[in-house]
Design an enzyme around this catalytic site. Structure first.
Site, short mmCIF file in Angstrom:
data_model
loop_
_atom_site.label_atom_id
_atom_site.label_comp_id
_atom_site.label_asym_id
_atom_site.label_seq_id
_atom_site.Cartn_x
_atom_site.Cartn_y
_atom_site.Cartn_z
N ASP A 1 13.10 2.04 12.52
CA ASP A 1 12.22 1.50 13.56
C ASP A 1 12.57 0.06 13.92
OD1 ASP A 1 10.69 3.68 14.10
OD2 ASP A 1 8.85 2.97 13.14
N ASP B 1 -0.34 6.52 2.88
CA ASP B 1 0.01 7.23 1.64
C ASP B 1 -1.23 7.69 0.88
OD1 ASP B 1 -0.72 4.62 1.09
OD2 ASP B 1 1.21 4.05 0.25
#
Length: 449
Positions: free
Chosen positions: A52, A205
């Site tokens: 990214d 997460d």
């Protein structure tokens, strides 16, 4: 896992290895090299680099590194996207959409500064192959720069307790713990059943782990398996990381508490553990109580001599808890006092972030990638210069820390003059810790090139 003579390598499950990164100039070679060095049948593994990066130079370097490994016969894919929507969660979600992922059974995830040993997959995949109810296998972190400075030693103490106690207990008692976002292997079917990656908080997460647990999946923590990684060694990077780690869980708790309570797939005991112990006590109460009691209420008692704080509440129980927390890092027991003072300072930052998450205000969804220095710091420290780096005072000063430090110092002065309890010893030391942090003299200072 045993070899199958008839099936050959096709008997082994297909594994996807994802490495999300963002402008990771200092460490991209380490993580890609370690992932490409994983021992597993070459036709049964795919390395996926999810880049990214917004810096075109770094993007080119990462792509060239992927091409270099591809020329050696490694099945490595370099993937980019048009925007950074969803940050890490968005990148991982996009990575799972590629057609070649459909043939994979498991996905291992490593952040850009993580360097797994070659046998990592051999020590994790068998848990998933032989136990169909297990959805996640999590390894422990091993810090390559824990001796960089006093701040990294403090972090090592906190994280060693997290892995030695919190993850181990969660795994053995409830088959649940928060996924650490890296150095873990997911069963792709479990990931998909849980709804995949979501970017509604900065702890994607933990979000995924809670949702998968509510679907009935179990987790295993393998403490003997350690993956090398880097601790943030600058105070700025550490503050951003702690903001994300405190704000995100509080925000997730607000969004998922009712959903957890209403879930019918897990038993009541596990619900109580997740809501009360995992979220409420460890992610919310711990930060707020530490700051309010030791940095606000306790110092204020010097102004009210009629208020007596019992020693068991002020000293004995907290000291016992602190010693138990520090026992995971025996080599740093002599730093216990520094750790207590530093943790009290950081409790201010964590409390602020926790309220931001609960109230969904301010920088609740801000994601700042933790700065990694890799070998850059070693190179800079080895090149000694006679010139002093120019420092902008505004960049290093933190007004909240300075304000609390001034309050504690005033309380200490008042106690010296009028008090009888000797609290000023603690108050002066704690105020010094806040002043040191407030003026930015914590961690490693890396001058701008």
């Amino acid at each position: 896992m045993k070899d199958d003579v008839e099936l050959g390598n096709s008997a082994y499950p297909m594994v996807l290895v994802q490495i999300p990164m963002y402008n990771e100039k200092e460490v991209y070679q380490l993580s890609i090299g370690a992932a490409c060095g994983l021992s597993w049948p070459s036709e049964r593994i795919i390395i996926q680099v999810l880049d990214d990066s917004t810096d075109p130079t770094i993007k080119d370097l990462v792509e060239m590194e992927c091409q270099r490994w591809a020329s050696k016969g490694i099945n490595i894919k370099y993937e980019i996207r048009g925007n950074r929507h969803g940050y890490k969660a968005g990148a991982l979600k996009e990575g799972m959409k590629h057609s070649y992922v459909k043939q994979c059974d498991y996905v291992a995830i490593f952040d850009a500064d993580f360097q797994p040993e070659p046998d990592f997959l051999w020590r994790t995949i068998p848990f998933l192959v032989h136990n169909p109810e297990i959805g996640l296998v999590q390894a422990r972190w091993k810090f390559v720069n824990s001796d960089e400075c006093l701040m990294t030693r403090m972090q090592e103490m906190s994280l060693d307790y997290h892995f030695t106690v919190e993850q181990e207990v969660g795994s053995s008692s409830h088959a649940f713990f928060g996924f650490n976002g890296t150095a873990g292997v997911w069963r792709i079917s479990a990931l998909n059943e849980a709804g995949g990656w979501k970017d509604r908080t900065t702890v994607e997460d933990m979000d995924l782990a809670v949702r998968a647990s509510l679907k009935g999946w179990k987790f295993v923590y393998v403490g003997a398996l350690k993956v090398k990684n880097e601790l943030p060694s600058t105070f700025k990077a550490y503050r951003y990381q702690q903001h994300r780690w405190s704000c995100g869980p509080a925000n997730l708790f607000k969004k998922m508490a009712i959903e957890i309570a209403r879930n019918k797939k897990v038993n009541l005991w596990k619900k109580v553990y997740v809501i009360y112990s995992f979220f409420f006590v460890r992610k919310i109460v711990a930060h707020i109580v530490t700051f309010l009691f030791y940095c606000v209420v306790f110092p204020a008692t010097v102004f009210f001599p009629e208020v007596e704080v019992p020693m068991w509440g002020a000293v004995y129980i907290p000291s016992t808890i602190t010693l138990l927390n520090a026992v995971g890092t025996p080599r740093s027991l002599h730093l216990l006092v520094f750790w207590i003072l530093f943790e009290n300072v950081m409790s201010l930052h964590r409390t602020k972030a926790t309220f931001m998450g609960l109230l969904e205000v301010g920088r609740v969804n801000e994601w700042v990638v933790t700065e990694k220095l890799g070998d850059a710091l070693k190179m800079k420290s080895s090149t000694k210069t006679s010139k002093k780096p120019r420092i902008r005072i505004g960049e290093r000063m933190h007004l909240l820390e300075l304000g609390v430090g001034a309050y504690l110092f005033f309380c200490g002065c008042y106690d010296v003059t009028y008090g009888k309890n000797g609290f000023f010893i603690y108050l002066f030391f704690q105020s010094m810790a806040f002043f040191i942090a407030g003026f930015g003299y914590v961690g490693t200072f890396v001058p701008n090139s």
